[in-house]
Design an enzyme around this catalytic site. Structure first.
Site, PDB file in Angstrom:
ATOM      1  N   SER A  95       0.812  -1.216   0.000  1.00 30.97           N
ATOM      2  CA  SER A  95       0.000   0.000   0.000  1.00 30.97           C
ATOM      3  C   SER A  95       0.842   1.261   0.000  1.00 30.97           C
ATOM      4  CB  SER A  95      -0.914   0.018   1.231  1.00 30.97           C
ATOM      5  OG  SER A  95      -0.172   0.243   2.420  1.00 30.97           O
ATOM      6  N   THR A 222      -2.268   3.156   3.350  1.00 27.43           N
ATOM      7  CA  THR A 222      -1.457   4.373   3.450  1.00 27.43           C
ATOM      8  C   THR A 222      -0.705   4.281   4.764  1.00 27.43           C
ATOM      9  OG1 THR A 222      -3.131   5.670   2.271  1.00 27.43           O
ATOM     10  CG2 THR A 222      -1.592   6.913   3.609  1.00 27.43           C
ATOM     11  N   THR A 240       1.705   7.146   0.363  1.00 28.35           N
ATOM     12  CA  THR A 240       0.813   6.073  -0.101  1.00 28.35           C
ATOM     13  C   THR A 240       1.051   5.741  -1.564  1.00 28.35           C
ATOM     14  OG1 THR A 240      -1.514   5.421  -0.232  1.00 28.35           O
ATOM     15  CG2 THR A 240      -0.999   7.680  -0.839  1.00 28.35           C
ATOM     16  N   ARG A 250      -5.304   9.540 -10.843  1.00 24.48           N
ATOM     17  CA  ARG A 250      -6.149   9.803  -9.674  1.00 24.48           C
ATOM     18  C   ARG A 250      -5.282  10.168  -8.478  1.00 24.48           C
ATOM     19  NH1 ARG A 250      -6.397   7.407  -4.237  1.00 24.48           N
ATOM     20  NH2 ARG A 250      -8.510   7.758  -3.448  1.00 24.48           N
ATOM     21  N   ASP A 253      -6.483  11.786  -0.915  1.00 22.51           N
ATOM     22  CA  ASP A 253      -6.286  12.810   0.115  1.00 22.51           C
ATOM     23  C   ASP A 253      -4.847  12.904   0.601  1.00 22.51           C
ATOM     24  OD1 ASP A 253      -6.539  10.246   1.325  1.00 22.51           O
ATOM     25  OD2 ASP A 253      -6.965  11.167   3.252  1.00 22.51           O
ATOM     26  N   THR A 273      -5.958   7.564   6.988  1.00 18.13           N
ATOM     27  CA  THR A 273      -5.894   6.477   6.029  1.00 18.13           C
ATOM     28  C   THR A 273      -7.341   6.108   5.688  1.00 18.13           C
ATOM     29  OG1 THR A 273      -5.872   4.770   7.760  1.00 18.13           O
ATOM     30  CG2 THR A 273      -3.747   5.564   6.983  1.00 18.13           C
ATOM     31  N   GLY A 274      -7.524   5.398   4.581  1.00 25.00           N
ATOM     32  CA  GLY A 274      -8.874   5.015   4.193  1.00 25.00           C
ATOM     33  C   GLY A 274      -9.300   5.680   2.902  1.00 25.00           C
TER      34      GLY A 274
END
Length: 391
Positions: A95, A222, A240, A250, A253, A273-274
């Site tokens: 990741s 991340t 990340t 793309r 955040d 993260t997420g």
């Protein structure tokens, strides 16, 4: 004999005393911003769980490395970046950095940003190709340019000009295998019908996770790492490989100041993260820091930001059958007093494999390192149950 006080000085001193007495203590506290005091604090480093999981063959994890360097006098941000470099360089974490899951065309594109509290400076890169340690390039942007964010081919050119080695491909055998499996099962052109794509992507991801090709935490994986030293200096970094199989170009955040990371040296730091799109919509890390400025504990500030995300999630494709978000977001925060917390929409991990060292059930965890050493702690959850519940 004591010196005589002139009538003018006497009146001036008396008036000042009366004015001071007339201001209630509570009003004075409310008027003052939540700023860092001059007293020493206990050094702390916090990060997402992978900050105390991967070692890249070395003796220490990210948080251990960052804490050791920080207490030995290294600049806080430089210490944190040295810590996340371990994860960026470790191919076992798909990741972040080298071996991160690639975009829809099989190309690894990396994002990162960093913020220096005392210097009030920041730098970031997005959609960077060919450099294993984007956090270092983000740091170079902060140090050597008047900009905050450089992206795409411009970011790669900047990295090359700064002396970073540019590699033709950052895939590992594992990340390329995972991409090929995804590609075989998805539409060859990737651009599915907008109404069908979300369910198709979820089905394919579920299959890959169930078969052990990827871990669910790595789909939006991340690492965020924040720290404060004994002098109260606060910094942070987020890095990340972004959303797995993303449309090329793309950007989520992670490299965006106020979203994937925000630091105010007098208040605190927050990172995430997420699902990046959910976090970007409300610039949630900035919100967490502003809520801490108002006096909220890091846990309460983070939970309020999660409530905003939950309330803003209105599209059917982003909601489970019970109306809750069908994704997770986690915030990591610490304030200038050395208080810290990590909170998530869902604190139960829907990935049975979990992180190494997970000892008390399927919990979403985070890493902390203090003078007592490094440990994994449970995140506080906003929504009861696991992400997979209520689908």
């Amino acid at each position: 004999m004591p010196s005589r006080l002139s009538r003018r000085a006497f009146v001036k001193a008396g008036t000042a005393g009366i004015a001071a007495a007339a201001v209630p203590a509570r009003a004075a506290q409310q008027a003052a911003p939540a700023v860092r005091t001059g007293r020493a604090v206990k050094p702390i480093v916090i990060s997402s769980a992978n900050g105390h999981y991967h070692k890249n063959g070395g003796p220490k994890t990210c948080v251990e490395t960052a804490f050791a360097a920080m207490v030995q006098g290294t600049d806080v941000l430089e210490a944190l970046i040295a810590g996340v470099n371990i994860v960026e360089l470790d191919p076992a974490d798909t990741s972040v950095g080298y071996g991160g899951l690639p975009n829809a065309e099989g190309v690894v594109q990396l994002d990162s940003c960093c913020m220096h509290g005392p210097k009030k400076r920041a730098g970031g890169v997005a959609a960077l190709e060919g450099v294993r340690t984007p956090s270092k390039v983000a740091h170079a942007v902060m140090q050597y340019t008047d900009h905050h964010l450089i992206v795409g081919t411009g970011a790669q050119s900047f990295a090359r000009n700064m002396g970073f080695a540019i590699e033709p491909d950052l895939n590992t055998e594992a990340s390329r295998k995972a991409w090929l499996e995804w590609k075989r099962r998805s539409d060859p052109d990737h651009y599915l019908d907008p109404e069908k794509r979300p369910s198709a992507d979820r089905r394919i991801l579920s299959e890959l996770i169930a078969e052990g090709v990827i871990a669910s935490r790595h789909v939006w994986g991340t690492i965020n790492c924040d720290g404060i030293n004994a002098s109260g200096h606060i910094c942070g970094v987020t890095t990340t490989s972004g959303l797995a199989w993303k449309i090329p170009g793309r950007v989520g955040d992670s490299p965006i100041l106020g979203a994937g990371l925000y630091v105010d040296g007098s208040v605190g730091a927050a990172g995430s993260t997420g699902r990046g799109e959910a976090n970007l919509f409300g610039l949630s890390s900035f919100l967490v820091v502003e809520l801490m400025r108002q006096g909220l504990h890091p846990k309460d500030a983070g939970l309020e930001a999660l409530r905003r995300i939950r309330a803003n999630t209105v599209e059917k494709r982003l909601r489970k059958g019970n109306g809750d978000p069908n994704f997770n977001v986690t915030f990591y925060a610490l304030n200038a007093r050395g208080e810290f917390a990590a909170v998530a929409l869902y604190a139960e991990d829907d990935d049975d494999r979990g992180w190494a060292g997970q000892v008390n059930g399927r919990r979403v965890r985070y890493a902390v390192c203090t003078e007592n050493g490094a440990e994994m702690l449970n995140c506080e959850g906003l929504i009861a149950g696991a992400l997979q519940d209520g689908a």
